[in-house]
Design a protein around this motif. Structure first.
Motif, PDB file in Angstrom:
ATOM      1  N   CYS A  74      41.357  37.055 127.879  1.00  0.00           N
ATOM      2  CA  CYS A  74      40.952  38.473 127.807  1.00  0.00           C
ATOM      3  C   CYS A  74      42.054  39.269 127.118  1.00  0.00           C
ATOM      4  O   CYS A  74      41.809  40.010 126.156  1.00  0.00           O
ATOM      5  CB  CYS A  74      40.730  39.039 129.205  1.00  0.00           C
ATOM      6  SG  CYS A  74      39.323  38.348 130.060  1.00  0.00           S
ATOM      7  N   SER A  75      43.285  39.114 127.595  1.00  0.00           N
ATOM      8  CA  SER A  75      44.429  39.843 127.040  1.00  0.00           C
ATOM      9  C   SER A  75      44.608  39.529 125.559  1.00  0.00           C
ATOM     10  O   SER A  75      44.955  40.399 124.758  1.00  0.00           O
ATOM     11  CB  SER A  75      45.691  39.467 127.816  1.00  0.00           C
ATOM     12  OG  SER A  75      45.682  38.081 128.130  1.00  0.00           O
ATOM     13  N   GLY A 117      48.102  32.480 131.504  1.00  0.00           N
ATOM     14  CA  GLY A 117      47.650  31.108 131.235  1.00  0.00           C
ATOM     15  C   GLY A 117      48.062  30.699 129.831  1.00  0.00           C
ATOM     16  O   GLY A 117      48.633  29.628 129.608  1.00  0.00           O
ATOM     17  N   ASP A 118      47.784  31.564 128.895  1.00  0.00           N
ATOM     18  CA  ASP A 118      48.097  31.314 127.487  1.00  0.00           C
ATOM     19  C   ASP A 118      49.596  31.053 127.295  1.00  0.00           C
ATOM     20  O   ASP A 118      50.007  30.134 126.590  1.00  0.00           O
ATOM     21  CB  ASP A 118      47.666  32.553 126.684  1.00  0.00           C
ATOM     22  CG  ASP A 118      47.549  32.289 125.206  1.00  0.00           C
ATOM     23  OD1 ASP A 118      46.607  31.594 124.803  1.00  0.00           O
ATOM     24  OD2 ASP A 118      48.408  32.774 124.460  1.00  0.00           O
ATOM     25  N   GLY A 148      41.469  35.131 133.511  1.00  0.00           N
ATOM     26  CA  GLY A 148      40.390  36.118 133.564  1.00  0.00           C
ATOM     27  C   GLY A 148      39.193  35.704 132.732  1.00  0.00           C
ATOM     28  O   GLY A 148      38.061  35.638 133.221  1.00  0.00           O
ATOM     29  N   LEU A 149      39.453  35.369 131.468  1.00  0.00           N
ATOM     30  CA  LEU A 149      38.344  35.097 130.539  1.00  0.00           C
ATOM     31  C   LEU A 149      37.410  34.000 131.057  1.00  0.00           C
ATOM     32  O   LEU A 149      36.204  34.080 130.924  1.00  0.00           O
ATOM     33  CB  LEU A 149      38.890  34.710 129.160  1.00  0.00           C
ATOM     34  CG  LEU A 149      37.820  34.549 128.083  1.00  0.00           C
ATOM     35  CD1 LEU A 149      37.355  35.910 127.584  1.00  0.00           C
ATOM     36  CD2 LEU A 149      38.332  33.743 126.902  1.00  0.00           C
TER      37      LEU A 149
HETATM   38  C1  LIG Z   1      42.475  24.376 124.166  1.00  0.00           C
HETATM   39  C2  LIG Z   1      41.751  25.288 125.102  1.00  0.00           C
HETATM   40  N1  LIG Z   1      41.723  24.996 126.413  1.00  0.00           N
HETATM   41  C3  LIG Z   1      41.085  25.803 127.276  1.00  0.00           C
HETATM   42  C4  LIG Z   1      40.427  26.913 126.811  1.00  0.00           C
HETATM   43  C5  LIG Z   1      39.686  27.794 127.793  1.00  0.00           C
HETATM   44  N2  LIG Z   1      40.396  29.011 128.088  1.00  0.00           N
HETATM   45  C6  LIG Z   1      40.190  30.127 127.379  1.00  0.00           C
HETATM   46  S1  LIG Z   1      41.112  31.426 127.913  1.00  0.00           S
HETATM   47  C7  LIG Z   1      41.795  30.470 129.131  1.00  0.00           C
HETATM   48  C8  LIG Z   1      42.802  31.043 130.109  1.00  0.00           C
HETATM   49  C9  LIG Z   1      42.961  32.511 130.005  1.00  0.00           C
HETATM   50  O1  LIG Z   1      43.884  32.975 130.944  1.00  0.00           O
HETATM   51  P1  LIG Z   1      45.074  33.910 130.535  1.00  0.00           P
HETATM   52  O2  LIG Z   1      45.831  33.350 129.423  1.00  0.00           O
HETATM   53  O3  LIG Z   1      45.827  34.209 131.779  1.00  0.00           O
HETATM   54  O4  LIG Z   1      44.336  35.211 129.956  1.00  0.00           O
HETATM   55  P2  LIG Z   1      43.470  36.322 130.692  1.00  0.00           P
HETATM   56  O5  LIG Z   1      42.053  36.000 130.365  1.00  0.00           O
HETATM   57  O6  LIG Z   1      43.748  36.245 132.156  1.00  0.00           O
HETATM   58  O7  LIG Z   1      43.942  37.589 130.088  1.00  0.00           O
HETATM   59  C10 LIG Z   1      41.316  29.162 129.106  1.00  0.00           C
HETATM   60  C11 LIG Z   1      41.709  28.113 130.051  1.00  0.00           C
HETATM   61  C12 LIG Z   1      40.474  27.189 125.424  1.00  0.00           C
HETATM   62  N3  LIG Z   1      39.911  28.280 124.903  1.00  0.00           N
HETATM   63  N4  LIG Z   1      41.130  26.368 124.603  1.00  0.00           N
END
Ligand SMILES: Cc1ncc(C[n+]2csc(CCOP(=O)(O)OP(=O)(O)O)c2C)c(N)n1
Ligand code: SF4
Ligand SMILES: [Mg+2]
Length: 312
Positions: A74-75, A117-118, A148-149
């Motif tokens: 999301c971020s 996560g990223d 989140g996403l």
């Molecule tokens: C190689 C890969 N693995 C897994 C995913 C699935 N995926 C997309 S976003 C995400 C995690 C997002 O979490 P974060 O970085 O904390 O961002 P937030 O959405 O919380 O802002 C995952 C596991 C992906 N897009 N690509």
């Protein structure tokens, strides 16, 4: 109107017939805001985006001087919402992509955004290596303690006991501490802020941007959908406390920074660590310069041949 000669040390783009930077007005929010952000109403990420716009406006950063890079999450959607150069890149890989931009165009402000996560799961190794190489850029991690996403999985910063789709009985893994990790990895600027204090976020972004090196900001950014109330203890409007880093703190003292990072939540907010060290940008530019002086007059293929011969 005069022709700009971009001070691009590697040559590259010249903006023909564009007025010189000093003659041009800075961008307005209207000029840099792109699509309407698709975040959930109340998401902390809105605040970070708004302050990024404010930074661009306040510091009069022009389009050709800034780039916005992110991974996936999301971020990480931020580059979509900024009318400017940038990339919504691969999950966890924003930093290597941004490193390439920074090293080839050291005249740009490279801003990287992403989630916990990223940054710390899939991108964990890139975080460590970009920090230790001190590549000039600002990395703002919008930490919401959750994925989140993808709708609520445990992230590396989720606290013990956090119930999610991947930990239905509560997380049993100790979370990482982004501040400790950044200091230990060798980041030369490490700061912490929260989306509920806009003035503070802007202050940290400005200081990070002005830092000659890898600057890291952990910005708490609430996911109202999957982790509502996570940061209430740091928000005075919700009965919490927002403590700034004590004025007596020596930002060049690594151990003191580490101690701040070890405080229990909500801890302190501000610049924990800041030291000046040569960047990889400068070191590499010196190598390039000295090598270029040795190959004056040679054609590209001859330079390549020389390199291959050396590897024999
Ligand atoms: C190689 C890969 N693995 C897994 C995913 C699935 N995926 C997309 S976003 C995400 C995690 C997002 O979490 P974060 O970085 O904390 O961002 P937030 O959405 O919380 O802002 C995952 C596991 C992906 N897009 N690509
Ligand atoms: S799911 Fe959470 S992080 Fe994603 S936009 Fe909604 S509130 Fe923000
Ligand atoms: Mg997250």
């Amino acid at each position: 109107m005069s022709r700009t000669s971009t001070e691009n040390p590697t040559g590259g783009i010249a903006f023909v017939n564009a007025p010189a930077a000093e003659e041009r007005k800075g961008l307005t929010k209207k000029e840099i805001a792109s699509d309407h952000p698709t975040w959930c109403p109340g998401c902390g990420d809105f605040s970070v985006l708004a302050l990024y716009f404010k930074l661009i406006e306040k510091r009069k950063i022009l389009h050709e001087k800034i780039t916005t890079v992110a991974g996936i999450g999301c971020s990480s959607r931020i580059p979509y919402f900024v009318q400017g150069h940038g990339a919504h890149y691969i999950h966890g890989r924003a930093l290597p992509f941004a490193s390439g931009i920074s090293l080839s165009r050291p005249d740009l402000h490279v801003f990287v955004f992403g989630g916990d996560g990223d940054a710390f799961s899939i991108g964990g190794n890139h975080f460590n290596h970009t920090a230790r190489k001190n590549i000039k850029m600002t990395y703002c991690v919008m930490d919401n303690w959750v994925y989140g996403l993808t709708k609520k999985q445990t992230s590396p910063t989720s606290p013990l006991g956090f119930k999610s789709k991947t930990d239905q009985w509560g997380s049993v893994d100790d979370p990482i501490n982004p501040m400790k990790q950044a200091i230990a990895a060798g980041a030369t600027f490490v700061a912490r802020t929260t989306h509920t204090n806009p003035n503070h976020v802007l202050q940290m972004m400005e200081a990070a941007m002005d830092h000659e090196g890898f600057s890291f900001i952990e910005c708490l950014s609430e996911c109202v959908e999957f982790y509502a109330g996570a940061f209430d203890a740091s928000n005075p409007r919700k009965g919490g406390v927002f403590n700034e880093v004590p004025k007596t703190h020596d930002v060049t003292d690594e151990l003191a920074a580490y101690k701040l990072a070890c405080e229990p939540f909500p801890g302190s907010f501000g610049i924990f660590y800041k030291v000046n060290k040569p960047t990889k940008n400068v070191k590499e530019a010196e190598i390039n310069k000295s090598y270029q002086s040795k190959v004056v007059g040679l054609k590209d293929w001859q330079i390549l041949q020389k390199n291959f011969d050396r590897m024999k």
